[in-house]
Design a protein around this motif. Structure first.
Motif, PDB file in Angstrom:
ATOM      1  N   LYS A 270       0.814  -1.217   0.000  1.00 18.45           N
ATOM      2  CA  LYS A 270       0.000   0.000   0.000  1.00 18.45           C
ATOM      3  C   LYS A 270       0.846   1.264   0.000  1.00 18.45           C
ATOM      4  CE  LYS A 270      -3.984  -2.202   2.191  1.00 18.45           C
ATOM      5  NZ  LYS A 270      -4.955  -2.162   3.308  1.00 18.45           N
ATOM      6  N   ARG A 271       2.110   1.113  -0.360  1.00 15.96           N
ATOM      7  CA  ARG A 271       2.937   2.311  -0.491  1.00 15.96           C
ATOM      8  C   ARG A 271       2.418   3.158  -1.657  1.00 15.96           C
ATOM      9  NH1 ARG A 271       8.786  -0.205  -0.890  1.00 15.96           N
ATOM     10  NH2 ARG A 271       7.535  -1.767  -2.024  1.00 15.96           N
ATOM     11  N   PRO A 272       2.625   4.475  -1.622  1.00 18.09           N
ATOM     12  CA  PRO A 272       2.002   5.368  -2.614  1.00 18.09           C
ATOM     13  C   PRO A 272       2.293   5.015  -4.070  1.00 18.09           C
ATOM     14  CG  PRO A 272       2.959   6.636  -0.828  1.00 18.09           C
ATOM     15  CD  PRO A 272       3.367   5.220  -0.600  1.00 18.09           C
ATOM     16  N   LEU A 273       3.520   4.582  -4.372  1.00 19.18           N
ATOM     17  CA  LEU A 273       3.902   4.345  -5.764  1.00 19.18           C
ATOM     18  C   LEU A 273       3.878   2.871  -6.154  1.00 19.18           C
ATOM     19  CD1 LEU A 273       6.864   6.877  -6.240  1.00 19.18           C
ATOM     20  CD2 LEU A 273       4.405   7.229  -6.564  1.00 19.18           C
ATOM     21  N   ALA A 274       3.280   2.033  -5.348  1.00 21.20           N
ATOM     22  CA  ALA A 274       3.206   0.611  -5.687  1.00 21.20           C
ATOM     23  C   ALA A 274       2.525   0.455  -7.044  1.00 21.20           C
ATOM     24  CB  ALA A 274       2.444  -0.150  -4.615  1.00 21.20           C
ATOM     25  N   GLY A 275       3.141  -0.325  -7.927  1.00 20.01           N
ATOM     26  CA  GLY A 275       2.611  -0.529  -9.262  1.00 20.01           C
ATOM     27  C   GLY A 275       3.141   0.421 -10.311  1.00 20.01           C
ATOM     28  N   VAL A 276       3.847   1.468  -9.886  1.00 17.57           N
ATOM     29  CA  VAL A 276       4.448   2.417 -10.832  1.00 17.57           C
ATOM     30  C   VAL A 276       5.730   1.797 -11.384  1.00 17.57           C
ATOM     31  CG1 VAL A 276       5.552   4.685 -11.065  1.00 17.57           C
ATOM     32  CG2 VAL A 276       3.437   4.439  -9.730  1.00 17.57           C
ATOM     33  N   LYS A 277       5.890   1.848 -12.696  1.00 18.11           N
ATOM     34  CA  LYS A 277       7.017   1.192 -13.366  1.00 18.11           C
ATOM     35  C   LYS A 277       8.050   2.240 -13.787  1.00 18.11           C
ATOM     36  CE  LYS A 277       3.894  -2.344 -15.242  1.00 18.11           C
ATOM     37  NZ  LYS A 277       2.635  -1.750 -14.711  1.00 18.11           N
ATOM     38  N   VAL A 278       9.296   2.006 -13.360  1.00 16.41           N
ATOM     39  CA  VAL A 278      10.371   2.973 -13.574  1.00 16.41           C
ATOM     40  C   VAL A 278      11.550   2.301 -14.257  1.00 16.41           C
ATOM     41  CG1 VAL A 278      11.961   4.596 -12.469  1.00 16.41           C
ATOM     42  CG2 VAL A 278       9.672   4.235 -11.490  1.00 16.41           C
ATOM     43  N   VAL A 279      12.025   2.901 -15.345  1.00 19.88           N
ATOM     44  CA  VAL A 279      13.291   2.497 -15.953  1.00 19.88           C
ATOM     45  C   VAL A 279      14.320   3.563 -15.618  1.00 19.88           C
ATOM     46  CG1 VAL A 279      14.557   2.109 -18.100  1.00 19.88           C
ATOM     47  CG2 VAL A 279      12.254   1.191 -17.829  1.00 19.88           C
ATOM     48  N   GLU A 280      15.405   3.143 -14.981  1.00 16.49           N
ATOM     49  CA  GLU A 280      16.470   4.071 -14.580  1.00 16.49           C
ATOM     50  C   GLU A 280      17.735   3.747 -15.367  1.00 16.49           C
ATOM     51  OE1 GLU A 280      19.614   4.010 -11.104  1.00 16.49           O
ATOM     52  OE2 GLU A 280      17.572   4.152 -10.293  1.00 16.49           O
ATOM     53  N   MET A 281      18.226   4.711 -16.133  1.00 14.55           N
ATOM     54  CA  MET A 281      19.447   4.522 -16.908  1.00 14.55           C
ATOM     55  C   MET A 281      20.431   5.623 -16.513  1.00 14.55           C
ATOM     56  SD  MET A 281      19.780   3.602 -20.967  1.00 14.55           S
ATOM     57  CE  MET A 281      19.549   5.247 -21.643  1.00 14.55           C
ATOM     58  N   THR A 282      21.144   5.384 -15.409  1.00 20.34           N
ATOM     59  CA  THR A 282      21.981   6.413 -14.801  1.00 20.34           C
ATOM     60  C   THR A 282      23.259   5.783 -14.250  1.00 20.34           C
ATOM     61  OG1 THR A 282      21.015   6.165 -12.599  1.00 20.34           O
ATOM     62  CG2 THR A 282      19.904   7.687 -14.106  1.00 20.34           C
ATOM     63  N   ARG A 283      24.138   6.661 -13.745  1.00 22.81           N
ATOM     64  CA  ARG A 283      25.371   6.210 -13.078  1.00 22.81           C
ATOM     65  C   ARG A 283      25.652   7.075 -11.859  1.00 22.81           C
ATOM     66  NH1 ARG A 283      30.701   6.106 -16.043  1.00 22.81           N
ATOM     67  NH2 ARG A 283      30.012   8.011 -17.097  1.00 22.81           N
ATOM     68  N   ILE A 284      26.585   6.621 -11.067  1.00 26.25           N
ATOM     69  CA  ILE A 284      27.177   7.314  -9.916  1.00 26.25           C
ATOM     70  C   ILE A 284      26.108   7.644  -8.870  1.00 26.25           C
ATOM     71  CG2 ILE A 284      28.866   9.050  -9.208  1.00 26.25           C
ATOM     72  CD1 ILE A 284      29.884   7.105 -11.344  1.00 26.25           C
TER      73      ILE A 284
END
Length: 580
Positions: A270-284
């Motif tokens: 039941k966290r606020p962003l549950a189900g939100v899909k994120v692609v992260e393409m980062t470094r450092i």
């Protein structure tokens, strides 16, 4: 101009600095800064009944070296994520928290996240100091600091102009940069001091402008250590100041897309962003921090790395909490196709590349707006860089240290330490990196909320220099020399100088904290969460908990990392699917 309620004195730490006339305890001052930030952020609530739910606690006196109120700014931003989380809970029909509490001292520890935790019972600072990371995590560093000369290729140096210092940055691959300067990269430097002296013997023969043009011409990183006044009056400073600190931009020029409601609530999360899909393409640090915060609020984050790109080993232990990681090299058509298949169902894309680097792969903002129209579902496109989205420096490479130097933060920090010859010193932790990530996460949450209410796609941009310049504004203010001195006496910080890398400054801060906070920093402290039998040699991994605390009415929605960090490129790309 500062308000009558908050009065400052000009130029105590040099031109363009604004120092508080009177001291206000940190939690109370942070409440004031929170209200300022809320009022200055387009799209953020101005409802006093909502803002009044936010409370700050913590040490009355500053706990970081120097006069910059980095902790208060970060704490205020964390509180803002809590407010937006409440709004998203309401959108999902879940109970909202009746209070949002942020501890400012916890926030200070959070700024040190990259080295703040335990693995196998040993604190991460000791792991780095003793160079034990390679026995615990896969090695992605490619020897970037295995020699003193490479290590000191990222430092602040004197120039031919005795009043102006210059930051050079080896970008984790220092040898080509040093060779371009005519420095013998095989010179027998026995230690870091000898390495710094060798590089300084070159920089002292050059004006700041010559060093700047050398880096621009060769494509390397560097920055003059500007005073706040000189940066603010520069064309780049003016361009950056034209945008809000938390910069969330709707994309009305794109083909319209409908409102996208949040997914039905799962009883398991039941966290606020549950189900939100994120692609992260980062470094450092900065980019991964965006995903790190979103994952604590429940988002499903898939992090993309490429093993040919250097990264810092220790950060695999902390900044990958709550994420899954895979390897993709987007120069390969098959890997690029795999990335785009993930993006078909994603809500958020986080990228930390220089401006105009991704469109050639079909991954620019405009490409996402076209994809959004095709799938009839908007995207939240989050980008972070050093200098912002426009202006004469926008396409330049940059790092935390570059931003600290360009903005005036290193100038102010050095002046507060009373060092000779206008010596500049980096702020003591990766403040601009961590806070830039926090700004990006806050913007992403606001954009998701607005997508649910209004539809469309959104561009969120966060900039390292913006973080620093905001903390130097007159309405924020700086601590007085008397307060800086009291802080120094309390923590007995070791000397901090222009030569010091951010790792060394982190060690210094940790040592001071251990002297004062003691048990609060032990692995058994309630500030930490442990994961038994992590994938890191099967050892227990302990990391700092999220900063924001919701009250009991929203206990099941509390931000937390439910899975431990994993190494970069950990899972096979074919095995990683969206969880819902």
């Amino acid at each position: 101009m500062a308000s009558q309620a908050h009065q400052t004195m000009p130029s105590v730490y040099g031109p363009g600095s604004h120092t508080d006339k009177t001291f206000t305890p940190v939690p109370k001052d942070t409440q004031r800064i929170f209200k300022i930030l809320a009022s200055q952020t387009p799209g953020f609530t101005t409802d006093e009944s909502v803002l009044s739910k936010v409370h700050f606690e913590g040490d009355d006196f500053p706990v970081l070296p120097g006069p910059i109120k980095a902790v208060s700014v970060a704490a205020a931003l964390h509180a803002m994520t809590g407010v937006v989380a409440n709004e998203i809970l309401a959108e999902r029909g879940l109970p909202e928290s009746q209070s949002i509490t942020v501890n400012t001292t916890h926030t200070a520890f959070w700024i040190a996240t990259v080295g703040f935790g335990y693995v196998g019972g040993q604190d991460l600072i000791s792991v780095v100091r003793e160079k034990k990371t390679n026995s615990i995590v896969p090695d992605f560093e490619q020897g970037w600091y295995d020699k003193p000369l490479k290590y000191r290729a990222t430092a602040i140096y004197p120039t031919k102009n005795p009043e102006v210092w210059y930051q050079i940055h080896g970008s984790l691959a220092a040898v080509p940069m040093l060779k371009s300067m005519g420095i013998d990269t095989e010179a027998p430097c026995k230690n870091n001091d000898e390495a710094w002296d060798l590089i300084a013997s070159y920089t002292r023969t050059k004006s700041p402008e010559e060093l700047e043009m050398h880096n621009v011409y060769h494509g390397y990183c560097g920055s003059i250590c500007f005073s706040p006044e000189k940066w603010n009056n520069s064309e780049m400073g003016k361009a950056l100041a034209a945008h809000p600190f938390v910069d969330v931009r709707p994309q009305p020029q794109a083909a319209p897309t409908p409102r996208i409601a949040f997914l039905p609530v799962s009883p398991a999360d039941k966290r606020p962003l549950a189900g939100v899909k994120v692609v992260e393409m980062t470094r450092i640090i900065a980019g991964p921090t965006v995903g790190n915060i979103l994952s604590s609020y429940g988002a499903d984050v898939i992090r993309i790395n490429a093993s040919h790109l250097i990264d810092i080993n220790i950060m695999q232990l902390t900044l990958n909490a709550g994420k899954r990681t895979i390897e993709l090299d987007i120069r390969k058509p098959s890997d690029l196709a795999h990335l785009k298949s993930l993006l078909k169902d994603a809500d958020i894309f986080i990228q930390g590349f220089r401006i105009n680097k991704l469109p050639k792969y079909g991954l620019g903002l405009s490409d996402f707006l076209i994809m959004a129209a095709e799938r009839q579902k908007g995207y939240v496109y989050v980008s972070e860089n050093c200098y912002g989205t426009d202006g004469p420096y926008a396409e330049r490479p940059g790092w935390q240290q570059i931003a600290d130097s360009a903005s005036g933060a290193a100038y102010v920090q050095g002046h507060s330490l009373g060092l000779p010859e206008d010596e500049c010193v980096l702020p003591s932790l990766p403040i601009s990196d961590m806070t830039t990530g926090l700004v990006g996460a806050l913007g992403a949450m606001m954009a998701l909320r607005d997508r649910a209410r209004h539809g469309g796609s959104y561009h969120v941009h966060s900039s390292l220099v913006t973080v620093n310049t905001y903390a130097l504004k007159p309405e924020i203010g700086l601590y007085s020399p008397e307060i800086v001195k009291q802080c120094q006496e309390r923590f007995a910080w070791a000397p901090m100088r222009s030569a010091h890398h951010v790792f060394e400054l982190l060690f210094t801060v940790w040592d001071g904290w251990k002297r004062v906070f003691g048990k609060q920093l032990e692995e058994s402290s309630p500030l930490f969460k442990s994961f038994e039998n992590s994938v890191f040699a099967g050892q227990k991994l302990t990391i700092l908990k999220p900063v924001v605390a919701l009250d009991a009415t929203a206990k099941e929605s509390q931000p937390e990392w439910r899975t431990a960090s994993v190494p970069y490129c950990f899972e096979k790309k074919e095995d990683v699917k969206w969880l819902s």
